[in-house]
Design a protein around this motif. Structure first.
Motif, PDB file in Angstrom:
ATOM      1  N   ALA A 197      30.390  10.145   8.552  1.00  0.00           N
ATOM      2  CA  ALA A 197      29.764  10.123   7.228  1.00  0.00           C
ATOM      3  C   ALA A 197      30.715   9.659   6.135  1.00  0.00           C
ATOM      4  CB  ALA A 197      29.216  11.506   6.896  1.00  0.00           C
ATOM      5  N   THR A 198      31.960  10.123   6.168  1.00  0.00           N
ATOM      6  CA  THR A 198      32.887   9.854   5.061  1.00  0.00           C
ATOM      7  C   THR A 198      33.960   8.818   5.382  1.00  0.00           C
ATOM      8  OG1 THR A 198      34.286  11.719   5.767  1.00  0.00           O
ATOM      9  CG2 THR A 198      32.568  12.176   4.141  1.00  0.00           C
ATOM     10  N   ASP A 199      34.361   8.707   6.634  1.00  0.00           N
ATOM     11  CA  ASP A 199      35.444   7.792   6.990  1.00  0.00           C
ATOM     12  C   ASP A 199      34.955   6.381   7.296  1.00  0.00           C
ATOM     13  OD1 ASP A 199      37.490   9.674   6.701  1.00  0.00           O
ATOM     14  OD2 ASP A 199      37.120  10.477   8.705  1.00  0.00           O
ATOM     15  N   PHE A 200      33.649   6.223   7.501  1.00  0.00           N
ATOM     16  CA  PHE A 200      33.080   4.904   7.772  1.00  0.00           C
ATOM     17  C   PHE A 200      32.114   4.509   6.670  1.00  0.00           C
ATOM     18  CE2 PHE A 200      34.367   6.371  11.975  1.00  0.00           C
ATOM     19  CZ  PHE A 200      34.991   5.232  12.496  1.00  0.00           C
ATOM     20  N   THR A 201      32.169   3.246   6.286  1.00  0.00           N
ATOM     21  CA  THR A 201      31.243   2.717   5.288  1.00  0.00           C
ATOM     22  C   THR A 201      29.904   2.415   5.953  1.00  0.00           C
ATOM     23  OG1 THR A 201      31.943   0.443   5.712  1.00  0.00           O
ATOM     24  CG2 THR A 201      33.170   1.675   4.041  1.00  0.00           C
ATOM     25  N   LEU A 260      37.929  -3.697  10.981  1.00  0.00           N
ATOM     26  CA  LEU A 260      37.770  -4.550   9.802  1.00  0.00           C
ATOM     27  C   LEU A 260      37.888  -3.696   8.541  1.00  0.00           C
ATOM     28  CD1 LEU A 260      34.783  -6.794  10.966  1.00  0.00           C
ATOM     29  CD2 LEU A 260      37.175  -7.496  10.722  1.00  0.00           C
ATOM     30  N   PRO A 261      38.517  -4.227   7.500  1.00  0.00           N
ATOM     31  CA  PRO A 261      38.754  -3.434   6.272  1.00  0.00           C
ATOM     32  C   PRO A 261      37.502  -2.801   5.676  1.00  0.00           C
ATOM     33  CG  PRO A 261      40.007  -5.474   6.199  1.00  0.00           C
ATOM     34  CD  PRO A 261      39.124  -5.563   7.402  1.00  0.00           C
ATOM     35  N   ASN A 262      36.381  -3.516   5.707  1.00  0.00           N
ATOM     36  CA  ASN A 262      35.153  -3.007   5.092  1.00  0.00           C
ATOM     37  C   ASN A 262      34.404  -2.008   5.963  1.00  0.00           C
ATOM     38  OD1 ASN A 262      35.604  -4.472   2.837  1.00  0.00           O
ATOM     39  ND2 ASN A 262      33.852  -5.843   3.032  1.00  0.00           N
ATOM     40  N   ALA A 263      34.887  -1.769   7.185  1.00  0.00           N
ATOM     41  CA  ALA A 263      34.196  -0.844   8.088  1.00  0.00           C
ATOM     42  C   ALA A 263      34.568   0.605   7.823  1.00  0.00           C
ATOM     43  CB  ALA A 263      34.491  -1.206   9.544  1.00  0.00           C
ATOM     44  N   THR A 264      35.730   0.819   7.249  1.00  0.00           N
ATOM     45  CA  THR A 264      36.197   2.192   6.985  1.00  0.00           C
ATOM     46  C   THR A 264      36.596   2.351   5.520  1.00  0.00           C
ATOM     47  OG1 THR A 264      38.429   1.548   7.688  1.00  0.00           O
ATOM     48  CG2 THR A 264      37.014   2.547   9.341  1.00  0.00           C
ATOM     49  N   THR A 265      36.675   3.592   5.093  1.00  0.00           N
ATOM     50  CA  THR A 265      37.030   3.866   3.697  1.00  0.00           C
ATOM     51  C   THR A 265      38.546   3.897   3.487  1.00  0.00           C
ATOM     52  OG1 THR A 265      36.834   6.231   4.183  1.00  0.00           O
ATOM     53  CG2 THR A 265      34.913   5.131   3.223  1.00  0.00           C
ATOM     54  N   ASN A 266      39.271   4.357   4.506  1.00  0.00           N
ATOM     55  CA  ASN A 266      40.725   4.481   4.355  1.00  0.00           C
ATOM     56  C   ASN A 266      41.495   3.866   5.518  1.00  0.00           C
ATOM     57  OD1 ASN A 266      40.663   6.140   1.899  1.00  0.00           O
ATOM     58  ND2 ASN A 266      39.779   7.711   3.228  1.00  0.00           N
ATOM     59  N   GLY A 267      40.888   2.923   6.205  1.00  0.00           N
ATOM     60  CA  GLY A 267      41.561   2.302   7.340  1.00  0.00           C
ATOM     61  C   GLY A 267      41.441   3.144   8.601  1.00  0.00           C
ATOM     62  N   ILE A 268      41.813   2.547   9.736  1.00  0.00           N
ATOM     63  CA  ILE A 268      41.689   3.227  11.023  1.00  0.00           C
ATOM     64  C   ILE A 268      42.717   2.660  11.990  1.00  0.00           C
ATOM     65  CG2 ILE A 268      39.937   1.608  11.855  1.00  0.00           C
ATOM     66  CD1 ILE A 268      38.599   3.916  13.331  1.00  0.00           C
ATOM     67  N   SER A 269      43.281   3.501  12.823  1.00  0.00           N
ATOM     68  CA  SER A 269      44.237   3.033  13.826  1.00  0.00           C
ATOM     69  C   SER A 269      43.480   2.463  15.025  1.00  0.00           C
ATOM     70  CB  SER A 269      45.119   4.191  14.286  1.00  0.00           C
ATOM     71  OG  SER A 269      44.360   5.162  14.976  1.00  0.00           O
ATOM     72  N   PHE A 270      44.185   1.703  15.861  1.00  0.00           N
ATOM     73  CA  PHE A 270      43.521   1.116  17.030  1.00  0.00           C
ATOM     74  C   PHE A 270      43.041   2.205  17.980  1.00  0.00           C
ATOM     75  CE2 PHE A 270      43.768  -0.362  21.453  1.00  0.00           C
ATOM     76  CZ  PHE A 270      42.796  -1.353  21.414  1.00  0.00           C
TER      77      PHE A 270
END
Length: 580
Positions: free
Chosen positions: A185-189, A153-163
């Motif tokens: 810490a940094t890649d996940f909201t 989900l877009p709000n779960a990560t700061t810069n997106g994530i691959s499957f």
């Protein structure tokens, strides 16, 4: 029957609305102009759910269904009353500001309501399916896939994530491993970190245990098939009180985690570098007890402003040990201690109650104690003039050594970069990782009892004995055979994982890093020599499968697939095979 079918349709409709609202509310950034209808919609959904459950309570005649409707009505009703009270107190504010204040309360209620509905669905699935092993494996697989999509989900990560990365992270969380390809810490909201810690909690306890908890809490009863499923997961010998045991497991886990969170919070109260101290405490308490090793700090507990917080490290040590012992061991020891204390203060109670410490509990406790003590002594000698130089006090050196002796037991936390350890230390840590925690615990590995039985069997064979005898008991041949099957399967799976990684990784990859990574993945430890973030795409899938097999147990899956219902009442002629 027609009305019951209509109620089911209405329930499904509400489930779909609640799920859609939760996903879009937390997973997507909604434009400011849509906030007002979104908040109003939230209130309307809560009121509609309350009215529907009240109507259901008066309509149904079954006590079980009335109880479910009553509990749902009370939960939603209390949240609506709290929201109404907040609205009255803040009557001078703009209605949009009031809605913003009551929003978290109603959202929490909707999430809890949806969890209940999800548990009811899962309960129905494994009530109608007959194979406990397949249900056990399937429940983990389903949660991993669901977690992967939630992390995307877009709000779960700061810069997106691959499957692939989402699947790896979800598998690592559900299998309580701790290996990460992205920085938690940094890649996940905060939303992403909340999803991760929820997956850890579900993975540590098991979806079947949670389902049984809600079933017992709301209905007070269960089916025979449900008891079979839960019995296998919590390692209960009989079906007697198996659902009550599952209830105790959940209550005990949540209580210990809350207590641990309070101690962690008190240890960081004066630390200005940690912003959300409550979330930090809860996250690390759950991660520690579930032996997951995830942290909201980029460098884990080796972060400079937390590395020398010895108080917090001892809290984590205790949480990890408790989580790694296993619920049946803790409950058995509690009963033993309780009877012993009562008899000590009341001599008339002697021999009225038999204080039984099972052989299984003794084996686990002795083996765990020996491994912790042996690990401490070995690390003290091998690292005294190396990594322990970071600590200036004797207490600091003792704490650091104790922490590093405990964390390979599938915990995965680190207070120092593991690449700084000497090669003998790393090899010994691999050995500790391979053994892991105890059966029916939140940890992985081949388990302490398996290692103990294998060791005892070696001495029994060397002594010319045909069976293992210990503390006035004879170990069954089935337990010994199962222990050696687990040993062989673990080495085969880890061996194939090492071979696959050496094929998929670039030429010249450090062999020790690969071996360390594969043992860590299979034993669901989560320690790494900074190798995980550099993995190629195929290697990630290899470790995903390795973590999954390590958590569910390949033997469990094989038993579920291959075990025949019929028993053989005949024997073939016996013949000895030449060995060594």
């Amino acid at each position: 029957m027609e009305k019951d079918s209509l109620f089911k349709i209405i329930y499904r409709f509400f489930d779909l609305i609640v799920l859609t609202y939760i996903v879009f509310d937390f997973g997507y950034s909604i434009h400011e102009e849509y906030h007002t209808p979104k908040f109003i919609g939230l209130v309307l959904i809560a009121i509609a759910l309350f009215a529907f459950n009240v109507f259901k309570y008066f309509y149904y005649k079954s006590k079980g269904r009335k109880k479910v409707a009553l509990v749902n009505s009370i939960i939603i009703g209390v949240l609506l009353l709290i929201s109404f009270f907040i609205s009255i107190v803040n009557i001078d504010l703009h209605y949009l500001d009031v809605l913003r204040k009551i929003r978290p309360i109603l959202e929490a209620g909707l999430i809890f309501y949806f969890i209940i509905r999800l548990m009811i669905l899962v309960r129905y699935v494994y009530e109608v399916y007959y194979n406990p092993a397949i249900v056990f494996v399937g429940s983990f697989f389903a949660i991993i896939i669901l977690g992967s999509f939630l992390l995307m989900l877009p709000n779960a990560t700061t810069n997106g994530i691959s499957f692939t990365d989402a699947l790896f992270t979800s598998t690592s969380a559900v299998c309580v491993t701790g290996l990460i390809v992205l920085d938690t810490a940094t890649d996940f909201t905060t939303v992403g970190q909340t999803i991760i810690i929820s997956l850890i909690q579900i993975g540590g306890l098991g979806i079947l245990t949670f389902t049984s908890f809600f079933a017992f809490f709301f209905r007070g009863s269960s089916s025979f098939k449900e008891g079979l499923n839960v019995r296998d997961f919590i390692a209960q010998d009989t079906l007697k009180d198996v659902l009550k045991t599952a209830l105790n497991v959940v209550i005990f886990t949540l209580s210990v985690e809350m207590l641990g969170a309070l101690f962690i919070y008190s240890s960081i109260l004066d630390n200005p570098n940690i912003e959300n101290k409550v979330f930090f405490s809860l996250f690390h308490a759950i991660s520690a007890f579930c032996n997951a090793g995830f942290s909201t700090l980029s460098s884990g507990l080796s972060e400079s402003y937390i590395q020398f917080n010895y108080y917090m490290q001892w809290v984590v040590i205790v949480m990890v040990v408790f989580g790694g012992l296993g619920y049946n061991i803790i409950f058995n020891f509690y009963q033993y201690l309780k009877i012993y204390v009562l008899e000590f203060f009341d001599r008339n109670r002697i021999h009225k109650q038999v204080s039984i410490m099972t052989l299984n509990s003794k084996i686990v406790l002795y083996t765990t104690g020996a491994l912790l003590l042996g690990g401490f002594v070995f690390l003290w000698m091998s690292e005294y003039n190396n990594t322990m130089n970071y600590h200036k006090t004797l207490f600091g050196k003792i704490t650091s050594t104790a922490f590093n002796a405990v964390t390979p037991r599938t915990a995965g936390f680190n207070t120092i970069d593991f690449t700084e350890f000497t090669v003998p230390t790393l090899l010994f840590i691999i050995f500790l990782m391979w053994i892991g925690a105890s059966p029916a615990s939140t940890g992985g590995g081949i388990k302490t009892s398996t290692f103990a039985l294998a060791t005892l069997n070696i001495f029994a064979i060397a002594s010319g004995k045909t069976r293992i005898q210990l503390l006035g008991r004879r170990i069954s041949s089935e337990s010994t055979s199962r222990a050696f099957a687990i040993l062989c399967i673990s080495l085969i799976v880890i061996g194939f994982a090492i071979l696959a990684l050496l094929i998929f990784e670039p030429k010249g990859t450090d062999l020790l890093s690969v071996v360390f990574e594969c043992f860590s993945a299979y034993s669901t430890v989560g320690l790494s020599l900074n190798f995980t973030p550099t993995l190629t795409e195929p290697s990630k899938y290899v470790l995903i499968v390795t973590m999954f097999i390590g958590r569910i147990g390949m033997l469990n899956l094989m038993i579920g697939l291959l075990r025949q219902i019929n028993h053989q009442f005949y024997e073939f002629p016996k013949e000895n095979i030449l060995i060594n």
